[in-house]
Design a protein around this motif. Structure first.
Motif, PDB file in Angstrom:
ATOM      1  N   VAL A   1     -15.982 -29.455 -20.974  1.00  0.00           N
ATOM      2  CA  VAL A   1     -17.401 -29.361 -20.674  1.00  0.00           C
ATOM      3  C   VAL A   1     -17.820 -27.900 -20.541  1.00  0.00           C
ATOM      4  O   VAL A   1     -17.140 -27.086 -19.903  1.00  0.00           O
ATOM      5  N   ARG A   2     -18.934 -27.567 -21.169  1.00  0.00           N
ATOM      6  CA  ARG A   2     -19.468 -26.207 -21.086  1.00  0.00           C
ATOM      7  C   ARG A   2     -20.345 -26.063 -19.849  1.00  0.00           C
ATOM      8  O   ARG A   2     -21.141 -26.947 -19.537  1.00  0.00           O
ATOM      9  N   LEU A   3     -20.208 -24.929 -19.176  1.00  0.00           N
ATOM     10  CA  LEU A   3     -21.003 -24.648 -17.985  1.00  0.00           C
ATOM     11  C   LEU A   3     -21.939 -23.460 -18.186  1.00  0.00           C
ATOM     12  O   LEU A   3     -22.674 -23.102 -17.254  1.00  0.00           O
ATOM     13  N   ASP A   4     -21.920 -22.867 -19.379  1.00  0.00           N
ATOM     14  CA  ASP A   4     -22.690 -21.639 -19.565  1.00  0.00           C
ATOM     15  C   ASP A   4     -24.184 -21.855 -19.376  1.00  0.00           C
ATOM     16  O   ASP A   4     -24.883 -20.994 -18.829  1.00  0.00           O
ATOM     17  N   MET A   5     -24.705 -23.012 -19.793  1.00  0.00           N
ATOM     18  CA  MET A   5     -26.133 -23.260 -19.641  1.00  0.00           C
ATOM     19  C   MET A   5     -26.498 -23.520 -18.176  1.00  0.00           C
ATOM     20  O   MET A   5     -27.560 -23.111 -17.712  1.00  0.00           O
ATOM     21  N   ILE A   6     -25.599 -24.202 -17.459  1.00  0.00           N
ATOM     22  CA  ILE A   6     -25.802 -24.399 -16.023  1.00  0.00           C
ATOM     23  C   ILE A   6     -25.809 -23.049 -15.310  1.00  0.00           C
ATOM     24  O   ILE A   6     -26.653 -22.772 -14.444  1.00  0.00           O
ATOM     25  N   GLU A   7     -24.856 -22.194 -15.666  1.00  0.00           N
ATOM     26  CA  GLU A   7     -24.773 -20.880 -15.033  1.00  0.00           C
ATOM     27  C   GLU A   7     -26.017 -20.045 -15.331  1.00  0.00           C
ATOM     28  O   GLU A   7     -26.580 -19.402 -14.428  1.00  0.00           O
TER      29      GLU A   7
ATOM     30  N   LEU B   1     -35.896 -25.425  -2.484  1.00  0.00           N
ATOM     31  CA  LEU B   1     -35.019 -26.569  -2.715  1.00  0.00           C
ATOM     32  C   LEU B   1     -34.619 -26.544  -4.185  1.00  0.00           C
ATOM     33  O   LEU B   1     -35.469 -26.547  -5.070  1.00  0.00           O
ATOM     34  N   VAL B   2     -33.318 -26.532  -4.458  1.00  0.00           N
ATOM     35  CA  VAL B   2     -32.796 -26.545  -5.821  1.00  0.00           C
ATOM     36  C   VAL B   2     -32.106 -27.891  -6.053  1.00  0.00           C
ATOM     37  O   VAL B   2     -31.204 -28.270  -5.297  1.00  0.00           O
ATOM     38  N   ILE B   3     -32.536 -28.592  -7.087  1.00  0.00           N
ATOM     39  CA  ILE B   3     -31.990 -29.909  -7.406  1.00  0.00           C
ATOM     40  C   ILE B   3     -31.264 -29.822  -8.742  1.00  0.00           C
ATOM     41  O   ILE B   3     -31.835 -29.391  -9.746  1.00  0.00           O
ATOM     42  N   LEU B   4     -30.014 -30.215  -8.751  1.00  0.00           N
ATOM     43  CA  LEU B   4     -29.245 -30.292  -9.988  1.00  0.00           C
ATOM     44  C   LEU B   4     -29.345 -31.716 -10.523  1.00  0.00           C
ATOM     45  O   LEU B   4     -28.959 -32.671  -9.849  1.00  0.00           O
ATOM     46  N   ARG B   5     -29.871 -31.842 -11.748  1.00  0.00           N
ATOM     47  CA  ARG B   5     -30.079 -33.164 -12.352  1.00  0.00           C
ATOM     48  C   ARG B   5     -29.189 -33.374 -13.583  1.00  0.00           C
ATOM     49  O   ARG B   5     -29.027 -34.497 -14.059  1.00  0.00           O
ATOM     50  N   SER B   6     -28.618 -32.306 -14.087  1.00  0.00           N
ATOM     51  CA  SER B   6     -27.738 -32.407 -15.255  1.00  0.00           C
ATOM     52  C   SER B   6     -26.471 -33.186 -14.911  1.00  0.00           C
ATOM     53  O   SER B   6     -26.045 -33.253 -13.754  1.00  0.00           O
ATOM     54  N   THR B   7     -25.854 -33.750 -15.953  1.00  0.00           N
ATOM     55  CA  THR B   7     -24.560 -34.411 -15.787  1.00  0.00           C
ATOM     56  C   THR B   7     -23.473 -33.354 -15.835  1.00  0.00           C
ATOM     57  O   THR B   7     -23.376 -32.602 -16.811  1.00  0.00           O
ATOM     58  N   VAL B   8     -22.634 -33.300 -14.797  1.00  0.00           N
ATOM     59  CA  VAL B   8     -21.732 -32.159 -14.660  1.00  0.00           C
ATOM     60  C   VAL B   8     -20.334 -32.593 -14.213  1.00  0.00           C
ATOM     61  O   VAL B   8     -20.139 -33.693 -13.696  1.00  0.00           O
ATOM     62  N   HIS B   9     -19.381 -31.720 -14.430  1.00  0.00           N
ATOM     63  CA  HIS B   9     -18.043 -31.820 -13.839  1.00  0.00           C
ATOM     64  C   HIS B   9     -18.197 -31.876 -12.320  1.00  0.00           C
ATOM     65  O   HIS B   9     -19.011 -31.147 -11.738  1.00  0.00           O
ATOM     66  N   VAL B  10     -17.441 -32.748 -11.678  1.00  0.00           N
ATOM     67  CA  VAL B  10     -17.535 -32.876 -10.221  1.00  0.00           C
ATOM     68  C   VAL B  10     -17.223 -31.528  -9.568  1.00  0.00           C
ATOM     69  O   VAL B  10     -16.243 -30.864  -9.900  1.00  0.00           O
ATOM     70  N   GLY B  11     -18.066 -31.129  -8.638  1.00  0.00           N
ATOM     71  CA  GLY B  11     -17.906 -29.862  -7.945  1.00  0.00           C
ATOM     72  C   GLY B  11     -18.781 -28.751  -8.483  1.00  0.00           C
ATOM     73  O   GLY B  11     -18.814 -27.652  -7.921  1.00  0.00           O
ATOM     74  N   THR B  12     -19.539 -29.029  -9.561  1.00  0.00           N
ATOM     75  CA  THR B  12     -20.366 -27.980 -10.176  1.00  0.00           C
ATOM     76  C   THR B  12     -21.482 -27.520  -9.246  1.00  0.00           C
ATOM     77  O   THR B  12     -21.766 -26.316  -9.145  1.00  0.00           O
ATOM     78  N   ALA B  13     -22.122 -28.437  -8.560  1.00  0.00           N
ATOM     79  CA  ALA B  13     -23.219 -28.048  -7.664  1.00  0.00           C
ATOM     80  C   ALA B  13     -22.717 -27.093  -6.579  1.00  0.00           C
ATOM     81  O   ALA B  13     -23.350 -26.076  -6.270  1.00  0.00           O
ATOM     82  N   ARG B  14     -21.560 -27.406  -6.016  1.00  0.00           N
ATOM     83  CA  ARG B  14     -21.038 -26.603  -4.906  1.00  0.00           C
ATOM     84  C   ARG B  14     -20.387 -25.316  -5.404  1.00  0.00           C
ATOM     85  O   ARG B  14     -20.603 -24.237  -4.837  1.00  0.00           O
ATOM     86  N   ASN B  15     -19.587 -25.416  -6.455  1.00  0.00           N
ATOM     87  CA  ASN B  15     -18.752 -24.289  -6.857  1.00  0.00           C
ATOM     88  C   ASN B  15     -19.369 -23.378  -7.906  1.00  0.00           C
ATOM     89  O   ASN B  15     -18.904 -22.249  -8.092  1.00  0.00           O
ATOM     90  N   VAL B  16     -20.395 -23.853  -8.585  1.00  0.00           N
ATOM     91  CA  VAL B  16     -21.040 -23.041  -9.622  1.00  0.00           C
ATOM     92  C   VAL B  16     -22.471 -22.711  -9.226  1.00  0.00           C
ATOM     93  O   VAL B  16     -22.828 -21.544  -9.040  1.00  0.00           O
ATOM     94  N   VAL B  17     -23.305 -23.740  -9.075  1.00  0.00           N
ATOM     95  CA  VAL B  17     -24.721 -23.498  -8.792  1.00  0.00           C
ATOM     96  C   VAL B  17     -24.898 -22.825  -7.434  1.00  0.00           C
ATOM     97  O   VAL B  17     -25.567 -21.790  -7.318  1.00  0.00           O
ATOM     98  N   SER B  18     -24.308 -23.379  -6.389  1.00  0.00           N
ATOM     99  CA  SER B  18     -24.460 -22.804  -5.042  1.00  0.00           C
ATOM    100  C   SER B  18     -23.900 -21.386  -4.972  1.00  0.00           C
ATOM    101  O   SER B  18     -24.473 -20.507  -4.312  1.00  0.00           O
TER     102      SER B  18
END
Length: 457
Positions: A112-118, A133-150
């Protein structure tokens, strides 16, 4: 999940008044439908999309894809001044809520690519004010909200809150389902869940709160992986029925009639922008914690192998007929599905079938047709084939007609009616069993379907 430094208890932004209530980052299938419905219920929405052509079309109230009701709804919210699209956040323009809806495709290695999320997270981090308030709605690898977006948002030094609210709509029914389906709202803190719920409560009365970001991420992956499993089992049933010269459509339909404990799907091609990748993302998420998901892997294997198995049968049938001259193949239904109707070619197994046909029959004349996908789109996306404007044009003098998706228009004419337009020694291969309820007399002498290679109804 509240981040340090701690957010104000009110959960509201401070400082400059925000001209937009919500910024939706990514105006693809997920983002544009959501942005439109949010604007319809009264929010002032800013859509951020790096593709300038999509931005221009959106501001002209012209959706860049086919979706029932979207053109009218988009025109209404544009006329009302509640939705504006831009290629990047304007300076001094903030929103109270940011919703990330960008894609998460797989790379060449199936990861899974994360470059667009980043990239989207960095854009939000630069633009947001404290307490957004930031809401992640994309389908992602588990942990992406905490470990990438946050992590990226934290680097801004600003206070923010984060939730995961996955999209679960069907293409072709998105506007309806955004207002009807239960919305999952996941966050670590109750106050953040309630704040995110207030956004989606304007759309749907059914909100389901879960207590962690990861719970919400997993729910979306489970939803699509479960569907993939169901379709894979149906395709396994079809393989067994083919081996025993039995009609899988009859077996499945009869077996579940009045018997609720068995509700097997009908077999067919399994793809699309979600099912082609989400089971892989689910499996990769498990592997990150030392677990391999054998059933998930097997289901993907079954569904990804089906085009090769079926094209092999089609080619053998052509070879058995000793056709003189150039073989003509008609391939009907190029979008990844036909019900609900869509023009989406992403992840379409019809394209994989086409690729295999071209490899197996390099000298064949191949003609494609789709009831929804625009001719110019097909011509630009599908190379080295003819593109037909109608079914009759596509199948004229064809030696084989392959029906590759389940759009109702592809089942309107009986096999006998279709064969009258085809080569005298032609046959039909139907991935979706459009005609398997018909009698032998109605099917004609050369109709084959997934799970029904005898042609017997």
């Amino acid at each position: 999940m509240s981040q340090t430094p701690p957010a104000q208890p009110s959960g509201q932004q401070t400082g400059t008044d925000c001209p937009f209530d919500i910024a939706v980052v990514g105006l693809g299938y997920v983002g544009l439908t959501l942005a439109t419905v949010l604007a319809e219920v009264g929010f002032r929405v800013l859509g951020v999309e790096k593709r300038a052509d999509v931005v221009n079309m959106t501001n002209q109230a012209m959706p860049h894809f086919s979706e029932i009701g979207l053109a009218d709804a988009l025109a209404r919210v544009r006329d009302a001044g509640r939705l504006e699209a831009v290629v990047a956040f304007p300076q001094q323009t903030q929103a109270s809520v940011y919703i990330i809806t960008v894609g998460t495709p797989l790379d060449a290695n199936g990861k899974v690519r994360l470059d667009m999320i980043e990239a989207a997270s960095r854009e939000v981090a630069r633009n947001m004010q404290d307490d957004a308030l930031v809401i992640l709605r994309s389908t992602v690898h588990v942990g992406t909200a905490r470990n990438v977006v946050s992590r990226i948002l934290n680097e801004s030094g600003k206070r923010f809150e984060i939730a995961v609210c996955p999209e679960r709509t069907l293409e072709g029914k998105a506007l309806l389902e955004l207002r009807q389906l239960p919305q999952i709202v996941g966050a670590d803190d109750q106050s953040v869940r309630e704040r995110a719920e207030r956004v989606f409560r304007r759309l749907t009365k059914s909100i389901v709160q879960v207590t962690t970001l990861e719970s919400a991420e997993i729910i979306k992956l489970v939803d699509n992986t479960y569907r993939d499993l169901q379709f894979a089992f149906a395709n396994e049933v079809a393989r067994v029925c083919e081996a025993w010269d039995v009609n899988a459509h009859e077996v499945i339909a009869s077996g579940k009639l009045g018997y609720e404990r068995t509700n097997v799907a009908l077999p067919g091609l399994v793809g699309g922008p979600c099912l082609e990748k989400d089971p892989h993302i689910f499996r990769q998420s498990a592997q990150a914690r030392g677990i391999d998901l054998e059933i998930t892997a097997a289901s993907r294997l079954v569904n990804e192998r089906q085009p090769l198995e079926t094209v092999t049968f089609i080619v053998k049938q052509l070879q058995s007929r000793a056709i003189q001259g150039r073989v003509r193949v008609a391939l009907l239904g190029m979008a990844f599905k036909g019900r609900p109707a869509t023009d989406d070619l992403r992840g379409s197994m019809s394209l994989r079938v086409l690729q295999l046909l071209k490899l197996a029959l390099p000298d064949a004349e191949i003609v494609v047709y789709d009831p929804v996908v625009a001719l110019e789109t097909l011509r630009s996306q599908v190379k080295d084939v003819l593109v037909a404007a109608s079914i009759s044009e596509a199948i004229s003098q064809a030696h084989v007609t392959v029906i590759a998706n389940n759009h109702p228009a592809l089942g309107m004419q009986s096999p006998i009616a279709l064969q009258r337009l085809m080569h005298p020694d032609a046959f039909i291969y139907d991935y979706w069993n459009h005609f398997s309820d018909l009698s032998d007399a109605e099917l004609g002498h050369s109709y084959f379907a997934v799970g029904n290679l005898s042609g017997r109804a």
